[in-house]
Design a protein around this motif. Structure first.
Motif, PDB file in Angstrom:
ATOM      1  N   SER A  20       0.836  -1.216   0.000  1.00 20.38           N
ATOM      2  CA  SER A  20       0.000   0.000   0.000  1.00 20.38           C
ATOM      3  C   SER A  20       0.863   1.255   0.000  1.00 20.38           C
ATOM      4  O   SER A  20       0.585   2.215  -0.714  1.00 20.38           O
ATOM      5  CB  SER A  20      -0.899   0.048   1.241  1.00 20.38           C
ATOM      6  N   ARG A  23       2.306   1.993  -3.380  1.00 22.08           N
ATOM      7  CA  ARG A  23       1.312   2.612  -4.272  1.00 22.08           C
ATOM      8  C   ARG A  23       1.207   4.109  -3.988  1.00 22.08           C
ATOM      9  O   ARG A  23       1.175   4.925  -4.909  1.00 22.08           O
ATOM     10  CB  ARG A  23      -0.068   1.976  -4.049  1.00 22.08           C
ATOM     11  N   VAL A  24       1.174   4.465  -2.710  1.00 20.51           N
ATOM     12  CA  VAL A  24       1.031   5.882  -2.333  1.00 20.51           C
ATOM     13  C   VAL A  24       2.252   6.690  -2.790  1.00 20.51           C
ATOM     14  O   VAL A  24       2.115   7.790  -3.328  1.00 20.51           O
ATOM     15  CB  VAL A  24       0.822   6.017  -0.800  1.00 20.51           C
ATOM     16  N   VAL A  38      -5.193   8.999 -15.359  1.00 23.17           N
ATOM     17  CA  VAL A  38      -5.125   7.652 -15.927  1.00 23.17           C
ATOM     18  C   VAL A  38      -3.695   7.110 -15.857  1.00 23.17           C
ATOM     19  O   VAL A  38      -3.468   5.957 -15.458  1.00 23.17           O
ATOM     20  CB  VAL A  38      -5.648   7.643 -17.379  1.00 23.17           C
ATOM     21  N   THR A  41      -2.865   6.169 -12.334  1.00 22.38           N
ATOM     22  CA  THR A  41      -3.515   4.911 -11.958  1.00 22.38           C
ATOM     23  C   THR A  41      -2.777   3.718 -12.546  1.00 22.38           C
ATOM     24  O   THR A  41      -2.587   2.694 -11.888  1.00 22.38           O
ATOM     25  CB  THR A  41      -4.985   4.921 -12.428  1.00 22.38           C
ATOM     26  N   ARG A  42      -2.325   3.863 -13.806  1.00 13.10           N
ATOM     27  CA  ARG A  42      -1.547   2.785 -14.435  1.00 13.10           C
ATOM     28  C   ARG A  42      -0.305   2.479 -13.601  1.00 13.10           C
ATOM     29  O   ARG A  42       0.005   1.317 -13.328  1.00 13.10           O
ATOM     30  CB  ARG A  42      -1.103   3.188 -15.842  1.00 13.10           C
ATOM     31  N   MET A  44       0.367   3.194 -10.440  1.00 14.00           N
ATOM     32  CA  MET A  44       0.047   2.636  -9.121  1.00 14.00           C
ATOM     33  C   MET A  44      -0.326   1.160  -9.231  1.00 14.00           C
ATOM     34  O   MET A  44       0.065   0.336  -8.397  1.00 14.00           O
ATOM     35  CB  MET A  44      -1.132   3.398  -8.497  1.00 14.00           C
ATOM     36  N   THR A  45      -1.086   0.817 -10.281  1.00 11.01           N
ATOM     37  CA  THR A  45      -1.536  -0.563 -10.445  1.00 11.01           C
ATOM     38  C   THR A  45      -0.363  -1.481 -10.754  1.00 11.01           C
ATOM     39  O   THR A  45      -0.223  -2.567 -10.179  1.00 11.01           O
ATOM     40  CB  THR A  45      -2.607  -0.640 -11.557  1.00 11.01           C
ATOM     41  N   SER A  48       1.657  -2.006  -7.705  1.00 10.57           N
ATOM     42  CA  SER A  48       0.937  -2.884  -6.802  1.00 10.57           C
ATOM     43  C   SER A  48       1.217  -4.353  -7.154  1.00 10.57           C
ATOM     44  O   SER A  48       1.528  -5.165  -6.279  1.00 10.57           O
ATOM     45  CB  SER A  48      -0.558  -2.581  -6.906  1.00 10.57           C
ATOM     46  N   GLU A  49       1.151  -4.661  -8.450  1.00 13.73           N
ATOM     47  CA  GLU A  49       1.396  -6.038  -8.901  1.00 13.73           C
ATOM     48  C   GLU A  49       2.823  -6.493  -8.576  1.00 13.73           C
ATOM     49  O   GLU A  49       3.047  -7.551  -7.997  1.00 13.73           O
ATOM     50  CB  GLU A  49       1.209  -6.156 -10.430  1.00 13.73           C
ATOM     51  N   ALA A 111       1.528  -5.757 -15.648  1.00 14.94           N
ATOM     52  CA  ALA A 111       2.343  -4.587 -15.326  1.00 14.94           C
ATOM     53  C   ALA A 111       3.091  -4.099 -16.568  1.00 14.94           C
ATOM     54  O   ALA A 111       3.241  -2.902 -16.794  1.00 14.94           O
ATOM     55  CB  ALA A 111       3.326  -4.918 -14.216  1.00 14.94           C
ATOM     56  N   LEU A 114       1.181  -1.766 -18.563  1.00 12.71           N
ATOM     57  CA  LEU A 114       0.794  -0.516 -17.913  1.00 12.71           C
ATOM     58  C   LEU A 114       1.948   0.469 -17.767  1.00 12.71           C
ATOM     59  O   LEU A 114       1.887   1.380 -16.957  1.00 12.71           O
ATOM     60  CB  LEU A 114       0.195  -0.809 -16.535  1.00 12.71           C
TER      61      LEU A 114
END
Lengths: 136, 278, 124
Positions: A20, A23-24, A38, A41-42, A44-45, A48-49, A111, A114
């Motif tokens: 987490s 991501r932040v 967008v 978000t890409r 961060m996602t 995350s993965e 990933a 992205l």
């Protein structure tokens, strides 16, 4: 601040709370550099993965974020490094639907889709380094 | 180049006058810049040109030419911005050749004439090429910017009815465009609280594998947000290519016309259109 | 029962709001808590609000799919509401389409949808 005006931050990855935090941190970088929602978000996602992979499969590691310029466009480079068992079959794990534990098996390959540039360096027994580049 | 330096120092104003008239001569005055500007640009340039020639360096990449080149760059950029034709910009430099040649021919010591002519030719031609490269660079900049602007204005989302949006796509749906279209549509779905979105492809000239994928992505994303999607304006030829290419449209709901997609939307909302007696 | 993600009762339905920076264990805990709550109350509908969620990755995608499937087994309909445009775009690019998950634009629409679906079920 480095000599060339570059900047680098790191965060250790050892639990799902660290995922987490990762991501932040990336969200802050993307916002500071004026990325669109967008694009943020890409990033961060994707992080995350990869950072979850690092915690679950790589036995934990570190994420580095640093400034990057591509043909004059500002951006950042994310490197997620672990000293875990490495990925035995890179080609197989990049394939759609492959999963060693949990997830929908789209993590690494997802990933890759992205980010602007993607690189995995891994040798069995010698850890894994995943590099994700973003620029505007 | 010594000879040129000589003739320049002998009669700068004469050469300048001849050069300016040469620039003016051909094909009337289609220039969209004023006579004053031509005169001042020419005067400034000739001054710098004479200085560079005086240095004795023939090669325009030599630092002695830096000032001349940066002035030339300004002239080229200015002309490109004012919409001048490439030939008109190139002529600015190339016509200087004729003015210099006529002086060279008039000089009495003509034993090295060929050599002098050749060095002037080389030098001026290189300056001409430089102007062209700057000119083209600027034009490409302008084209790129216009493309970006076009991208933004060409994807309007309109509300056909309360909760029903239409997005007419006009032109080829490439990756950059598809991204803008998708983001625009999803934002509009939130803004208008839309239940149904219609993507109209009447204005799309052809549908290939890539276009189909872009459409499918947009429809899937809209559905993830809870909106229902129709793709309308599918012409017979497009239906044929879709089948011939074996494109997988997934669960995409296609309609022949925007009208039939709209009728279907109203039905879904429990509405109907009735004829009223006047 | 200690839960990281609160489950609210909203009429006949259950409402779960997933916070912005939820971590993995909390998301998994939700499955336990939610299934227990459905079973206890005999709820027929569940709304999962993800409007503050900035990231739905493969893990969260699977949690949402699984939760909806589990609820289904317990005879409850699930609607996921409030997905952000950027999240929807990223999911599509990832190749995730959340199979079996019903979505709605916002909470209000989600409730309408649940009522519609459940009404249909009752009336055959």
């Amino acid at each position: 601040m480095g000599n060339d005006g570059s900047f680098r931050e790191s965060i250790s990855l050892h639990s799902d709370r660290d995922v987490s935090r990762a991501r932040v941190l990336v969200a802050q970088w993307a916002s500071q550099q004026g990325f669109s929602v967008v694009e943020r978000t890409r990033a961060m996602t994707a992080v995350s993965e990869i950072s979850r992979n690092c915690v679950i499969h790589g036995g934990g590691g570190t994420m580095y974020v640093s400034t990057l310029y591509n043909n004059g466009s500002p951006g950042f480079r994310i490197q997620i490094v672990d000293q875990g068992p490495g990925i035995e079959n890179l080609e197989l794990s990049m394939g759609r639907g492959y999963s060693t534990r949990g997830g929908l098996g789209l993590g690494l390959d997802g990933a890759r889709k992205l980010c602007r540039a993607f690189r995995v360096e891994s040798n069995a027994g010698a850890g894994t380094t995943v590099t994700l580049d973003y620029w505007r | 180049m010594n000879k040129i330096s000589e003739i320049l120092s002998e009669d700068v104003s004469g050469i300048l006058a001849e050069w300016i008239s040469l620039q003016r001569n051909d094909e009337g005055n289609s220039l969209s810049i004023s006579e004053d500007e031509v005169v001042s640009q020419s005067t400034d340039f000739l001054k710098l040109f004479a200085k560079a020639v005086e240095s004795g360096k023939n090669d325009i990449t030599d630092p002695a030419w830096d000032e001349t080149l940066s002035m030339l760059r300004e002239v080229a950029l200015y002309r490109a911005q004012r919409g001048l034709k490439p030939a008109e910009s190139a002529k600015f430099v190339l016509s200087l050749k004729e003015a210099l040649f006529s002086r060279l021919l008039k000089t009495k010591k003509s034993e090295s004439l060929l050599k002098d002519l050749w060095s002037v030719t080389l030098c001026v031609d290189n300056l001409g090429l430089y102007v062209m490269s700057i000119f083209i660079e600027k034009r490409e900049d302008i084209i790129e910017r216009q493309q970006e602007e076009l991208l933004e204005v060409s994807t309007p989302v309109v509300e056909l009815w309360e909760g029903v949006l239409a997005l007419p796509v006009i032109g080829t749906l490439d990756s950059a465009r598809a991204q803008v279209v998708m983001e625009g549509l999803l934002e509009a779905i939130v803004q208008f609280e839309a239940k149904i979105a219609i993507i109209d492809i009447t204005g799309v000239p052809a549908v290939d594998t890539q276009t189909a994928q872009h459409l499918l992505k947009t429809v899937t994303a809209a559905e993830l947000m809870g909106a229902e999607c129709f793709v309308s304006g599918v012409r017979p030829q497009i239906a044929q290519t879709i089948v011939q290419l074996g494109l997988d449209l997934g669960g995409m709901q296609t309609k022949g016309s925007l009208m039939s997609a709209f009728q279907q939307s109203l039905r879904q909302l429990g509405l109907s259109i009735q004829k009223i007696s006047l | 029962m200690q839960s990281n993600i609160p489950i609210l009762k909203l009429g006949d339905y259950l409402l779960v709001t997933i916070q912005m920076d939820v971590h993995d264990r909390a998301a998994l805990q939700l499955q336990d808590d939610l299934t227990a709550e459905i079973s206890k109350r005999g709820s027929k509908g569940v709304l999962i609000d993800i409007s503050t969620l900035e990231v739905v990755d493969t893990f969260m995608g699977r949690v949402l799919s699984d939760t909806a499937a589990m609820a289904k087994v317990l005879d409850a309909e699930t609607v996921v509401v409030g997905m952000r445009p950027a999240v929807a775009i990223t999911l599509v690019e990832l190749g995730l389409s959340l199979p079996g998950v019903v979505t709605a634009l916002n909470l209000e629409r989600g409730m309408e949808l649940l009522t519609q679906r459940l009404g249909r079920k009752v009336n055959g």
